[in-house]
Enzyme design. Structure first.
Site, PDB file in Angstrom:
ATOM      1  N   HIS A  76      46.732  47.288  44.583  1.00 26.80           N
ATOM      2  CA  HIS A  76      45.871  46.882  43.480  1.00 26.80           C
ATOM      3  C   HIS A  76      46.414  45.624  42.810  1.00 26.80           C
ATOM      4  O   HIS A  76      47.442  45.661  42.142  1.00 26.80           O
ATOM      5  CB  HIS A  76      45.776  48.029  42.469  1.00 26.80           C
ATOM      6  CG  HIS A  76      44.843  47.771  41.344  1.00 26.80           C
ATOM      7  ND1 HIS A  76      45.244  47.822  40.027  1.00 26.80           N
ATOM      8  CD2 HIS A  76      43.526  47.467  41.323  1.00 26.80           C
ATOM      9  CE1 HIS A  76      44.218  47.561  39.239  1.00 26.80           C
ATOM     10  NE2 HIS A  76      43.158  47.350  39.999  1.00 26.80           N
ATOM     11  N   HIS A 126      42.491  38.368  37.419  1.00 21.81           N
ATOM     12  CA  HIS A 126      41.724  39.558  37.066  1.00 21.81           C
ATOM     13  C   HIS A 126      40.426  39.198  36.367  1.00 21.81           C
ATOM     14  O   HIS A 126      39.398  39.845  36.551  1.00 21.81           O
ATOM     15  CB  HIS A 126      42.556  40.479  36.180  1.00 21.81           C
ATOM     16  CG  HIS A 126      41.839  41.736  35.797  1.00 21.81           C
ATOM     17  ND1 HIS A 126      41.423  41.997  34.520  1.00 21.81           N
ATOM     18  CD2 HIS A 126      41.442  42.784  36.540  1.00 21.81           C
ATOM     19  CE1 HIS A 126      40.808  43.160  34.487  1.00 21.81           C
ATOM     20  NE2 HIS A 126      40.801  43.666  35.695  1.00 21.81           N
TER      21      HIS A 126
END
Length: 369
Positions: A44, A86
Site C-alpha cells: 500500500h 496520495h
C-alpha cells in the site's frame, strides 16, 4: 541467486538509525501471488508503514518484503505527467513549505467537493515537483519514518513501472480525483494506458490492476485497455462522479447485489474498505461478517480489501495490544497477523498492507508456504 544481492536503503545509513531491517532485493521473479488460490499482497503506497509513502524507497522495501504488487496513487502535473502522490495537495507529504520560490503557488481550491488551501500538483511542472522531497505524512503515528524525510523525490509513474518490471512484481495504480483533473483538461486515462502499454502491461494476463473510487473513469478505461480494473468502495459516501451527475447511488448501494452486477459490467473486482466485510461497532470491535465476499464472487468479481496497518490506531479493537493508557499506545503494533488471517479465512482475494511482510507472513500461516 542469494537473497542478499544488493542493498537498497535509499543509499543512506538512516535505516540503521531507525532500527529497520536492511532492504534487499532478488533478481526478477514471478510474483508470489500468481500461485493458484493464494490471495495477493499489495504494498500500500509501497511499504508505507516503514518508509514515507509513494517513494522509490517505499516501493523497494515492499518488493523486498515479498509484496506481489506495488501501489502508486497517481495525480497529474501541469505538463501532463503522472506522478505518485496520495493526493494532489502537497504540504502534508513533501517539504514544499520550505521552498520560498513556490510561496506564490499556494492556492485555495475545491477538490471533490472539499475546499482546502495548499500547494497542488497541477500548478507545478514535473521538473519543479522534482525539486521537492517527500516527508512522512502521519509523523505522530510513525515517528521512525521521519528519519527519511527530505531524502526522496516524488517518483514518476514510469519510474514505478520500471522498478516493477525490473523485479518481476505487479503494479496496482490508482487514479486520484479523475473528475477533478478532467475539469482542468488533464485527463488521466490516456497517459496511464500509454505508460502501461510502453512497459508491456496491456492484457488481462499481465500483473496489473487499475483502481479508482470513481466509476466513470473506470468505464472509460474499459474501452481503452484490457487490463483488469477494480472499483474501490469507500467506507461511506458516494463516488464523486456520481455525485456530480446527480446520481443518488452511494457506496452502500454498490455493495448490494444490483450494484455488484453493475460493477461486473465494466470491472474485474472490487476494493472495499474492510468494514464492508466485517463491520465494527461504536467501540471498534468486530461484528458478524457480511456476505459481500460471497456476493462479489457470485458476480465474478475479485475482492481486494484495504487497508491493513500494524498500528493499534488502525486495527479493530479485537486485535489491539498493550495498555491503552500507556504512552505511544495508538502507534504501538497490534496483532496485525491475527486480523489478516481472519480476512484471508473470509475468502478475500487480496489485501492492501502498509507492511507487506505482515501480509505475506499471515498468508503463509493460513495457506502454507
Amino acid at each position: 541467486m542469494s537473497r542478499i544481492t544488493r542493498i537498497l536503503a535509499g543509499g543512506l545509513v538512516a535505516a540503521a538509525v531507525a532500527g529497520f531491517c536492511t532492504v534487499v532485493l532478488d533478481e526478477p521473479a514471478p510474483a508470489a501471488a500468481e500461485r493458484a488460490g493464494r490471495p495477493i499482497v499489495i504494498g500500500h503506497r509501497g511499504a508505507s508503514g516503514l518508509r514515507p509513502e509513494h517513494t522509490l524507497a517505499a516501493y523497494r522495501m515492499a518488493i523486498a518484503q515479498g509484496a506481489d504488487y506495488i501501489e502508486p496513487d497517481l495525480v497529474m502535473t501541469k505538463d501532463r505527467r503522472l506522478v505518485a502522490r496520495h493526493d494532489n495537495w502537497l504540504a502534508d507529504s513533501t517539504d514544499v513549505e520550505e521552498h520560498p520560490e513556490f510561496a506564490d503557488r499556494k492556492r485555495t481550491k475545491t477538490v471533490d467537493g472539499v475546499t482546502r488551501t495548499d500547494w497542488f500538483t497541477e500548478d507545478f511542472t514535473l521538473a519543479e515537483l522534482r525539486t521537492l522531497r517527500a516527508e512522512e505524512r502521519i509523523p505522530g503515528l510513525r515517528p521512525g519514518n521521519t528519519v527519511f524525510n527530505g531524502l526522496e523525490p516524488i517518483p514518476t509513474l514510469e519510474e514505478v513501472l520500471d522498478l516493477a518490471r525490473k523485479h518481476g512484481v505487479g503494479v496496482y495504480p490508482e487514479t486520484k480525483h479523475p473528475s477533478y483533473f478532467d475539469s482542468l483538461g488533464l485527463s488521466m486515462e490516456e497517459p496511464l494506458v500509454a505508460a502501461l502499454h510502453k512497459y508491456g502491461f496491456d492484457s488481462r494476463r499481465d500483473k496489473v490492476f487499475i483502481q479508482s473510487f470513481e466509476t466513470s473513469n473506470l468505464r472509460d478505461l474499459r474501452k481503452l485497455t484490457k487490463v483488469r480494473l477494480i472499483q474501490l468502495i469507500d467506507g461511506s459516501g458516494a463516488p464523486y462522479d456520481l455525485v456530480r451527475k446527480g446520481d443518488r447511488r452511494t457506496y452502500a448501494d454498490l455493495v448490494k447485489p444490483a450494484g455488484l452486477k453493475w460493477i461486473s459490467s465494466y470491472a474485474d473486482g472490487i476494493g472495499p474498505a474492510t468494514g464492508w466485510i466485517v463491520p465494527v461497532d461504536s467501540s471498534g470491535r468486530l461484528g458478524k461478517p457480511t456476505t459481500l465476499v460471497r456476493d462479489a464472487h457470485r458476480h465474478g468479481l475479485a475482492v481486494h480489501t484495504w487497508t491493513v496497518r500494524n498500528e493499534n490506531e488502525f486495527l479493530p479493537a479485537d486485535f489491539r495490544q498493550g495498555n491503552a493508557a500507556a504512552p505511544g499506545y495508538r502507534a504501538a503494533t497490534g496483532d496485525v497477523g491475527g486480523w489478516l488471517s481472519k480476512l484471508y479465512r473470509l475468502g478475500v482475494d487480496g489485501v492492501f498492507c502498509d507492511d507487506p511482510s505482515a501480509g505475506v507472513g499471515a498468508r503463509t500461516a493460513v495457506f502454507g508456504s
